[in-house]
Structure formats: structure tokens, C-alpha cells
Motif scaffolding. Structure first.
Motif, short mmCIF file in Angstrom:
data_model
loop_
_atom_site.label_atom_id
_atom_site.label_comp_id
_atom_site.label_asym_id
_atom_site.label_seq_id
_atom_site.Cartn_x
_atom_site.Cartn_y
_atom_site.Cartn_z
N LEU A 17 -13.80 9.03 7.83
CA LEU A 17 -12.69 8.00 8.11
C LEU A 17 -11.47 8.35 7.66
O LEU A 17 -11.24 8.70 6.50
N VAL A 18 -10.40 8.27 8.74
CA VAL A 18 -8.98 8.55 8.40
C VAL A 18 -8.02 7.23 8.45
O VAL A 18 -8.41 6.51 9.32
N CYS A 19 -7.42 7.13 7.36
CA CYS A 19 -6.54 5.84 7.34
C CYS A 19 -5.23 6.44 7.75
O CYS A 19 -4.72 7.17 6.77
N SER A 20 -4.55 5.61 8.49
CA SER A 20 -3.03 6.02 8.71
C SER A 20 -2.32 4.99 8.01
O SER A 20 -2.32 3.81 8.42
N GLY A 21 -2.10 5.37 6.68
CA GLY A 21 -1.61 4.55 5.52
C GLY A 21 -0.55 3.67 5.90
O GLY A 21 0.55 4.29 6.65
N SER A 22 -0.33 2.32 5.61
CA SER A 22 0.88 1.48 5.43
C SER A 22 0.99 0.76 4.30
O SER A 22 -0.30 0.54 3.65
N ASP A 23 1.98 -0.12 4.08
CA ASP A 23 2.11 -1.03 2.97
C ASP A 23 1.56 -2.48 3.48
O ASP A 23 1.28 -3.49 2.65
N GLU A 24 1.25 -2.53 4.85
CA GLU A 24 0.84 -3.95 5.36
C GLU A 24 -0.50 -4.15 5.30
O GLU A 24 -1.13 -5.25 5.32
N VAL A 25 -1.31 -3.11 5.45
CA VAL A 25 -2.63 -3.41 5.53
C VAL A 25 -3.21 -2.28 4.56
O VAL A 25 -3.14 -1.29 4.66
N THR A 26 -4.05 -3.11 3.57
CA THR A 26 -4.70 -2.15 2.64
C THR A 26 -6.30 -2.09 2.83
O THR A 26 -6.82 -1.12 2.21
N GLU A 27 -6.88 -2.75 3.57
CA GLU A 27 -8.29 -2.71 3.80
C GLU A 27 -8.87 -1.39 4.16
O GLU A 27 -10.03 -0.92 3.56
N LEU A 28 -8.18 -0.78 4.89
CA LEU A 28 -8.60 0.30 5.56
C LEU A 28 -8.33 1.63 4.38
O LEU A 28 -9.22 2.41 4.45
N ARG A 29 -7.22 1.52 3.73
CA ARG A 29 -7.07 2.38 2.91
C ARG A 29 -8.09 2.39 1.66
O ARG A 29 -8.66 3.63 1.23
N GLU A 30 -8.56 1.44 1.60
CA GLU A 30 -9.74 1.28 0.60
C GLU A 30 -11.19 1.84 0.93
O GLU A 30 -11.85 2.26 -0.02
N ARG A 31 -11.32 1.98 2.29
CA ARG A 31 -12.50 2.53 2.77
C ARG A 31 -12.66 3.64 3.34
O ARG A 31 -13.63 4.18 3.64
N ALA A 32 -11.18 4.29 3.48
CA ALA A 32 -11.10 5.59 4.18
C ALA A 32 -11.64 6.60 3.34
O ALA A 32 -11.57 6.55 2.08
N ASP A 33 -12.00 7.69 3.88
CA ASP A 33 -12.32 9.01 3.25
C ASP A 33 -11.08 9.97 2.79
O ASP A 33 -10.90 10.74 2.15
N VAL A 34 -10.05 9.71 3.78
CA VAL A 34 -8.69 10.49 3.76
C VAL A 34 -7.59 9.43 4.12
O VAL A 34 -7.82 8.79 5.26
#
Length: 276
Positions: free
Chosen positions: A239-256
Motif C-alpha cells: 500500500l502506497v500513499c501519495s502523501g498530502s496534508d488534506e487527507v491523513t487516513e491513507l497515510r496512517e494505513r500505508a506501508d510506504v
């Protein structure tokens, strides 16, 4: 072929297993990606969104090394193909674009889009939206099988987003639709299809033995859930997250977590370099 570079190290055991499986058996790997915010930077006018300048070359270098590359997006498939400049690119002959969360499909080999007719609720919602949105500073993106209300241009985008969420949900429900929230956008669309359903169907179709999914927004959470389910069934995933300051849910679940579309493109280049 790009020169091999160090790959980001997943922060979870499941992510490490997913990356190891992809590198060990790339010919059985599925690489799936969201479009807006992942391959393309977020812009104020979605009609002007274009894939990162290095996205197509990176995908074209990676695609021949894996079983399949797919773009899974809430946009119409033809729009994603146009905005991504995916058509007619050497190396991308087997690219699949799943639009409207998988309800539409474009295959690079044929260049054709398969799509069902939009449900009648979309036309009804489209007709009622102007009266509901008058004076809010928002704008509507007509996606054919869905309509998206963007609040990014409103005087207070977040306040407009929160104020409209309930009335738009009520409107959608009256016409048999659902609301898909995103980054300063509320999309009214038909139920029954999401990126997780689309991802699992494609993984089954090609017999994927590992799956990488990259996304940035709330609409990508079902795809994350699909990767989790595949892992539980024995198919490794990353799971890869294209990080942003607007959405944090994916960042918290991502492997990278990488730094936006530029980071996603760098990861694709690094994978292509390693596999090539």
C-alpha cells in the motif's frame, strides 16, 4: 531502462512481504494507481489536471516488467486517458484504465471504452444541484455517470464542504445515489462499485500473485481494504500513499508514504530500474 535506485523501505511486515513478492515475481504483479493526486497533481480546475510530466515514461518503463498496470479512477475512463496522455504510448500496450470506480474500462490494446448507461438518478441530481448550490462559490464537474461538487474555489473551502455534506447526501439518497467525499469534493454517484471491487476483479482476471496500490484520497480506502483482504487470502500486497496534508487516513494505513505525485513517479522509476 532507468538506472536502479534504492527503493523506499515499507514500514510494516505486510508491506515488506508485498514488496519482496513483487520483486521476486514481477511477471505476476499488478500495479494499480489512482489518477488525481497520485499520478496527477491536484489543481483548482479538475479539467486542467494532467499527469506528472514523468508519469507516462515511468509507467512505460515499468509496464513490460509486470503482469499489468492499471489506473483506477472516479473520472470517466476517456477523460483519464486524455489527461494522462496514455494512448498510443510504446510500452503501455497492456494498460487498463478503470473509470467511474470500475464501471467503465479502457484497454490500450483496442483503444476502446466499454461503459453502461448512466442511471436515471444522475440526471435528476444534475437538474436539482443549481438551486442547492447557488451562492456557495462551488462548482460542479459533470462526469456523465456522476456529478462532483468541488468546494476548492469557495471563500472557505472546508466550511463549504462541511455545510454541503448533509444536504448533498440527502439529495443523493432521494435519487438512489451515494456521496463519495474527497479532497474538497463531494461526488454523487451510483452505489455498488468502488475501487476495491474494481481492484479485486482485475487481480482475479490476471491471476495476480502480488498487488501494489497507490492512492491519495478517501475514495482509495476501498482499494486499500481490497489489498488487506487479498493479503488475508495469501496474496501479498503493498500500500502506497501519495502523501498530502488534506487527507491523513491513507497515510496512517500505508506501508510506504511518498511525497505526492512526484514521489509516486520516483517510486515507479525505481521499480522499473530494479526490475529492468
Amino acid at each position: 531502462m532507468p538506472t536502479a535506485q534504492p527503493l523506499p523501505t515499507p514500514t510494516t511486515k505486510a508491506g515488506l512481504e508485498g514488496l519482496d513478492a513483487l520483486l521476486a515475481r514481477p511477471g505476476k504483479a499488478l500495479i494499480a494507481l489512482d489518477f488525481d493526486g497520485t499520478l496527477a497533481p491536484i489543481v483548482a480546475d479538475p479539467e486542467l489536471a494532467r499527469a506528472h510530466a514523468d508519469a507516462v515514461p515511468a509507467l512505460a518503463a515499468l509496464a513490460p516488467e509486470v503482469a499489468a498496470v492499471a489506473v483506477i479512477t472516479g473520472r470517466p475512463a476517456a477523460v483519464a486517458v486524455r489527461n494522462g496522455a496514455f494512448a498510443g504510448v510504446p510500452g503501455l500496450e497492456h494498460l487498463v484504465v478503470l473509470g467511474h470506480y470500475g464501471a467503465e474500462r479502457w484497454d490500450a490494446r483496442s483503444g476502446e471504452v466499454s461503459t453502461p448507461e448512466p442511471p436515471p438518478g444522475v440526471a435528476a441530481v444534475r437538474a436539482e444541484l443549481p438551486g442547492l448550490l447557488d451562492g456557495t462559490g462551488t462548482f460542479v464537474e459533470d462526469k456523465g455517470r456522476a456529478v462532483a461538487v468541488h468546494t476548492r474555489r469557495a471563500p472557505d473551502p472546508q466550511a463549504a464542504f462541511e455545510a454541503l455534506r448533509a444536504p448533498l447526501t440527502e439529495l443523493a439518497q432521494r435519487h438512489g445515489l451515494i456521496v463519495e467525499p474527497g479532497r474538497m469534493v463531494l461526488e454523487l454517484r451510483p452505489p455498488g462499485m468502488d475501487k476495491g471491487v474494481a481492484l479485486r476483479a482485475l487481480a482475479r482476471e490476471i491471476g495476480a500473485e502480488s498487488v501494489l496500490y497507490a492512492g491519495d484520497d478517501l475514495g482509495d480506502l476501498p482499494a486499500y481494504g481490497a489489498v488487506d483482504a487479498l493479503r488475508a487470502e495469501g496474496t501479498p500486497g503493498l500500500l502506497v500513499c501519495s502523501g498530502s496534508d488534506e487527507v491523513t487516513e491513507l497515510r496512517e494505513r500505508a506501508d510506504v508514504v511518498v511525497d505526492g505525485p512526484e514521489g509516486v513517479v520516483a517510486l515507479l522509476r525505481e521499480l522499473a530500474g530494479r526490475l529492468g
